[in-house]
Scaffold this active site. Structure first.
Site, short mmCIF file in Angstrom:
data_model
loop_
_atom_site.label_atom_id
_atom_site.label_comp_id
_atom_site.label_asym_id
_atom_site.label_seq_id
_atom_site.Cartn_x
_atom_site.Cartn_y
_atom_site.Cartn_z
N ASP A 111 0.80 -1.23 0.00
CA ASP A 111 0.00 0.00 0.00
C ASP A 111 0.83 1.27 0.00
O ASP A 111 0.27 2.36 -0.04
CB ASP A 111 -0.94 0.02 1.22
CG ASP A 111 -1.93 -1.13 1.18
OD1 ASP A 111 -2.29 -1.54 0.06
OD2 ASP A 111 -2.34 -1.61 2.25
N LYS A 141 5.11 3.21 -0.55
CA LYS A 141 6.49 3.17 -0.98
C LYS A 141 7.29 4.19 -0.19
O LYS A 141 6.74 5.21 0.26
CB LYS A 141 6.61 3.46 -2.48
CG LYS A 141 5.94 2.46 -3.39
CD LYS A 141 6.12 2.85 -4.86
CE LYS A 141 5.41 1.86 -5.79
NZ LYS A 141 5.57 2.23 -7.22
N ASP A 179 4.93 -3.60 14.03
CA ASP A 179 5.85 -3.97 12.95
C ASP A 179 7.23 -3.40 13.25
O ASP A 179 7.71 -2.47 12.57
CB ASP A 179 5.34 -3.47 11.60
CG ASP A 179 6.26 -3.87 10.44
OD1 ASP A 179 7.04 -4.83 10.62
OD2 ASP A 179 6.20 -3.23 9.39
#
Length: 1050
Positions: A777, A779, A882
């Site tokens: 989703d 960059k 994450d």
């Protein structure tokens, strides 16, 4: 005073008894270099049965621990066992079984290469060498095997053995080899070498002085000439002359007895000699008169027996020391035993034994040796055991080494119990693993079904919106007029052609209904509300309508009539998706009995497919009859569920000739559609033919073209916190987000991003240097201002949801001055760009590619920073989810290696795509959406994860494991704690990492803020002066990689 004296007397008496006990047993106690524990020695010498039982229990405990040991250091058990045996069996011998213990220990640990440089393992071999016949062979064997060659004690003991054998040259060579090998500790080895050289020099000087003294002594004593001529003397009897010197000279005192010289008369051949008493006394007096002579050396003290040197008995012993007297006195007279046994009375007092009694059940000193047992060398037995283990081909079908090893034998039942417990433990672990895998698979399936359900709901909402915008005629319905020639005959049935048309229409509508309902059946089950009859009291009191013929006796409507326009818009759906029962042969007995399939207009409860379709229409257990005026006044008419015989128009009333009148009542039926005619209220004919005629007297029917299921009772499923639509709705409800000065909303599409092209952010132009990271989703790009080489990071998202900016804004709001990260956001129609200011572009993922720069100090610095960052996130009630190397940027502390006050400024997070704000997102959700959980999928520890905060703890542990071992986290359950599968003891500062992993993996239900603060404080204690100096050197090397030029050319 009397009591004090009494206590003192008792104490002295006890000490005297202990002293007596020690005096009686001290000659049997073997000395130890490290000494003995006095309390243990007193207990070992007590010789009591209770003490013996305690020793046996302790020995059995050691044996049990050795057999079933599952830890990582089996040498520790053997070392403690042998040390305990030395202390508790001071007399040694067979009872201690020391030789067997040492042999078992070295045989069990022979293949463990990690113990070859362990002082404890070398100590076992040295103790075994003292029991060998040739210790030098044992040292040669150890040297060839490489055991203890890096330890100083090995060379010291080896040299001492050569020194005891007076082989000083070989001993010095052993010392020299140890120093050359740099054995540890080297200082002790060098000190022992100097002491050895001093001892050898002293012995050499003493030997030289002794040789000089012997030479002086021999020169002063007359010497016997070599190869002298021995001439015989005498005429009749030839006698060889005797020449004696030194200690072989006859002493004057030996002239008596048989060795006395012959008198002068015997030499003159006088045969008879008259004894002269006076002459004999005079000669005796002259011979016995002492002569004064000077002492050559002081006499040796002979009363001290322990100071004499051992030596040969037949040399160097002068005649003065030999026993005096005649030879008759030297002859041993055999003892004559009496031929009778003396009588001893039974009441006679037996001689008193010594106080130290030897209990025969404890000491077996006088027991006979078994005839079949051979006494061999322990070293030979160890070597033969090693060779036998290498050449061994047969396999024992039972645990022989566990049954017969040691002093006490284990029974087969105990061994089987241990094997059973081990298998049971493995089976439980396998079951837990299988259940965890099944749970993960089910969770994955649920997520896929939820995803499909969301897509279907979105499609339905869009279609509903399109349908509401269109204008539809209120009474546009398709009527099917059934013309029959037999209108006058009331018992005529429907034709087969009409039935086929009606059946086709009904099957088409049912197929669409089931297709619309099928996605909802796959979602999470919503419990239906229980019907309450008391809520209907108001409806019962209502008066019946004024027009009874227009009342419809029906249940709660389950289908909505759709117009032909809406029908044609949905006919592009493939028929194989519409109905899951398409192509299935319904289980009906009609085809078997009558030979053809019965086609009905209404749902047939005996048809399995109809039954399954109708089961989805059922909601609550009971339904009430609703009147026409209670129905909604929209253009879509509600279709009755089963009563198709009711007349719905005046034309039908004229054709049938009968108007049915009925009263308003509440009908309660079971949730299964029953095959009854209770709702039809037909004429009361009792015969079967009459009922058939009444039910078949339908002249015209209103059949809808399509049916659409109502969603009145359906509820929205639980929203995922990572859904972009859910996040968009959440951010719309926050006015402070749009009011922020760092958020710029532009009503235009997002500009196209290309490498080496410029993009306008705010009032400045930036050049895109490199596309660093590509995800699903978003960059990450490296950009630099125009006419500048300073790189920074921008995150480009394909969704117009500024979630990263929202998280940064909330962190700044909730943490105030503790959060110093600055970022700006530019929101477009089809995406958004987040610009992170004043940070570098070098990520932890780049550092992992250069593993040679990751030292122990760098790892400690990174983990310490990560602990402080996650602690701040959890204080703000935000879970990151994450903590991977790709989203961690190295910052100021890395670029300024000599600023020691910035140890907490080495990392920065640039990606919050998987973050969850638990203060706002209060819905219950599964933890499988976090990327950390997806990375660690398959680990058993995830099954015990009950809080979203623990996901970040596992993320920190996984990152530390990645830095230390270059692979992701691998853990196992040892019965009480979760531990790493890797060996931490080999790492530098392994104790620190062991505490870190045990604490962070076993936090359980504790507050993660306190756990993170505790671990960060412990890590901060490592930053001393020496650590800082090593850290600065490592950071200086890493700084070369983080320069903009180095980044662009990587």
């Amino acid at each position: 005073m009397a009591a004090v004296k009494k206590e003192g007397g008792a104490l002295s008496e006890a000490m005297s008894l202990e002293g007596d006990e020690w005096e009686l047993s001290k000659e049997n106690v073997q000395p130890l270099r490290q000494g003995r524990i006095m309390s243990t020695l007193q207990g070992a010498l007590a010789q009591e049965s209770a003490c013996n039982n305690t020793l046996q229990q302790q020995k059995r405990a050691f044996e049990y621990e050795i057999r079933f040991y599952t830890g990582n250091d089996p040498l520790d058990v053997w070392d403690r066992y042998i040390s305990w045996t030395e202390q508790n069996y001071p007399q040694g011998g067979k009872e201690s079984n020391m030789s067997t213990l040492l042999e078992r220990a070295v045989e069990a640990l022979q293949g463990e290469k990690r113990y070859y440089s362990d002082p404890r393992f070398l100590n076992l071999w040295l103790k075994l060498g003292r029991l060998c016949n040739e210790p030098l062979d044992m040292y040669s064997y150890l040297h060839n095997q490489g055991i203890g060659v890096s330890l100083a004690q090995f060379y010291i003991s080896w040299a001492e053995e050569y020194e005891a054998r007076e082989n000083f040259r070989k001993a010095d060579a052993i010392f020299q080899e140890g120093i050359q090998q740099k054995a540890e500790p080297l200082e002790r080895l060098q000190s022992q070498h100097r002491q050895f050289q001093a001892r050898v020099s002293r012995q050499t000087l003493l030997a030289l002085e002794k040789e000089e003294e012997e030479e002086v002594f021999e020169s002063s004593v007359p010497q016997r000439s070599t190869l002298a001529e021995l001439k015989s003397k005498g005429k009749k009897t030839a006698r060889a002359p005797i020449i004696r010197v030194g200690g072989a000279l006859k002493a004057p005192s030996q002239n008596r007895g048989l060795q006395n010289p012959f008198p002068q008369q015997m030499q003159n051949n006088s045969r008879i000699t008259v004894f002269d008493e006076n002459a004999d006394e005079a000669s005796t007096a002259e011979l016995s008169k002492p002569t004064v002579q000077p002492w050559i050396a002081p006499p040796m003290p002979r009363a001290k027996e322990n100071e004499l040197q051992a030596g040969p008995w037949n040399t160097g012993r002068s005649l003065e020391h030999r026993p005096r007297g005649n030879t008759a006195s030297l002859i041993a007279v055999p003892a004559v035993l009496p031929s009778f046994t003396p009588y001893v009375e039974e009441t006679a007092r037996q001689p008193v034994m010594t106080p130290c009694k030897i209990e025969p059940s404890i000491n077996h000193i006088l027991s006979t040796r078994k005839p079949g047992k051979e006494e061999g060398d322990p070293l030979q037995r160890v070597q033969s055991h090693q060779q036998a283990s290498e050449e061994k081909k047969e396999k024992m079908m039972y645990c022989k080494e566990k049954i017969y090893a040691g002093v006490g034998e284990f029974s087969f039942e105990e061994i089987r119990a241990e094997v059973f417990r081990k298998k049971l433990k493995e089976q439980r672990e396998a079951e837990l693993l299988t259940s965890a895998e099944k749970r993960a698979e089910m969770q994955k399936q649920i997520e896929e079904m939820e995803k499909k359900l969301k897509e279907i709901q979105t499609t339905q909402q869009e279609r509903t919106g399109d349908q509401q915008e269109e204008t539809m005629p209120t009474k546009e319905t398709t009527k099917l007029q059934i013309a029959s020639e037999s209108q006058k005959i009331p018992g005529m049935t429907l034709s087969s052609s009409v039935c086929q048309v009606n059946c086709c229409a009904r099957e088409t509508s049912l197929a669409e209904n089931i297709w619309q309902e099928q996605p909802h059946s796959k979602g999470p089950s919503v419990p239906f509300s229980i019907f309450d009859e008391f809520l209907l009291s108001e409806k019962k009191n209502k008066s019946p309508p004024a027009d009874p013929p227009r009342v419809l006796a029906q249940r709660r409507p389950l289908a909505v009539l759709k117009t032909s326009e809406s029908i044609t818009s949905n006919e592009d759906v493939s028929p194989d998706v519409c109905d899951e029962f398409t192509g299935i042969e319904p289980l009906s007995e009609d085809a078997i009995i009558t030979g053809f399939r019965n086609v009905t207009i209404c749902p047939n409860p005996e048809d399995t497919c109809d039954f399954a379709r109708a089961a989805r229409f059922v909601s609550t257990p009971f339904h009430e009859i609703m009147s026409l005026k209670d129905l909604p006044s929209d253009p879509e008419r509600l279709l009755p569920e089963e009563d198709l015989d009711v007349k719905t128009s005046e034309d039908q009333q004229t054709a049938c000739g009968t108007i049915y009148s009925q009263t308003l009542s509440i009908k309660k039926l079971s949730p299964i559609i029953e095959d009854s005619r209770e709702a039809t209220h037909s004429s009361g004919f009792s015969g079967s033919s009459a009922s058939v005629a009444s039910t078949s007297s339908i002249k015209c029917l209103q059949i809808p073209e399509k049916l659409e299921l109502t969603n009145e009772t359906s509820e929205n499923p639980t929203q995922s916190p990572w859904c972009s639509q859910y996040r968009r709705q959440l951010l719309k409800s926050l006015p402070e987000l749009s009011a922020s000065a760092e958020l710029c909303i532009e009503d235009r599409p997002m500009p196209k991003l290309e490498i080496e092209k410029e993009i306008e952010l705010g009032n400045e132009d930036y050049c895109i240097k490199r596309e660093y990271l590509i995800c699903e989703d978003y960059k990450l790009f490296w950009v630099a201002p125009r006419n500048s080489a300073e790189l920074t990071v921008i995150k480009v998202s394909s969704q117009p949801v500024p979630w990263d900016f929202y998280i940064n804004l909330k962190l700044k709001e909730r943490l105030n001055e503790d959060f110093d990260h600055f970022c700006s956001c530019y929101q477009y129609q089809d995406g958004c760009i987040v610009w992170h200011q004043y940070i570098n572009c070098f990520t932890l993922q780049d550092l992992l590619q250069h593993s040679e720069y990751i030292t122990h100090e760098i790892t400690v610095l990174i983990i310490y920073n990560l602990l402080t960052i996650v602690e701040m996130l959890h204080k703000a009630e935000i879970v990151h989810g994450d903590l991977s190397p790709r989203c961690l940027i190295l910052r100021n502390r890395i670029h300024d290696p000599y600023d020691c006050n910035k140890n907490n400024q080495a990392l920065k997070i640039v990606d919050f795509s998987y973050s969850v704000d638990l203060r706002v997102q209060l819905d219950v959700f599964t933890l499988s959406g976090f990327r950390t959980v997806q990375i660690l999928e398959g680990q058993k520890i995830l099954a015990n994860c009950s809080s979203p905060y623990q996901v970040d703890l596992f993320g920190i542990a996984d990152l530390a494991h990645l830095l230390l071992f270059k692979e992701h986290l691998q853990v196992f359950w040892d019965g009480s704690f979760w531990k790493l599968s890797q060996n931490i003891s080999e790492l530098k500062d392994g104790e620190l990492w062991n505490k870190f992993f045990v604490r962070i993996l076993n936090a359980n239900d504790e507050a993660t803020v306190s756990v993170l603060g505790e671990l960060a404080a412990e890590m901060n204690g490592v930053f001393d002066t020496t650590f800082q100096s090593h850290l600065n050197k490592a950071l200086w090397k890493v700084g070369k990689l983080t320069s903009p030029g180095a980044l662009l050319f990587q």
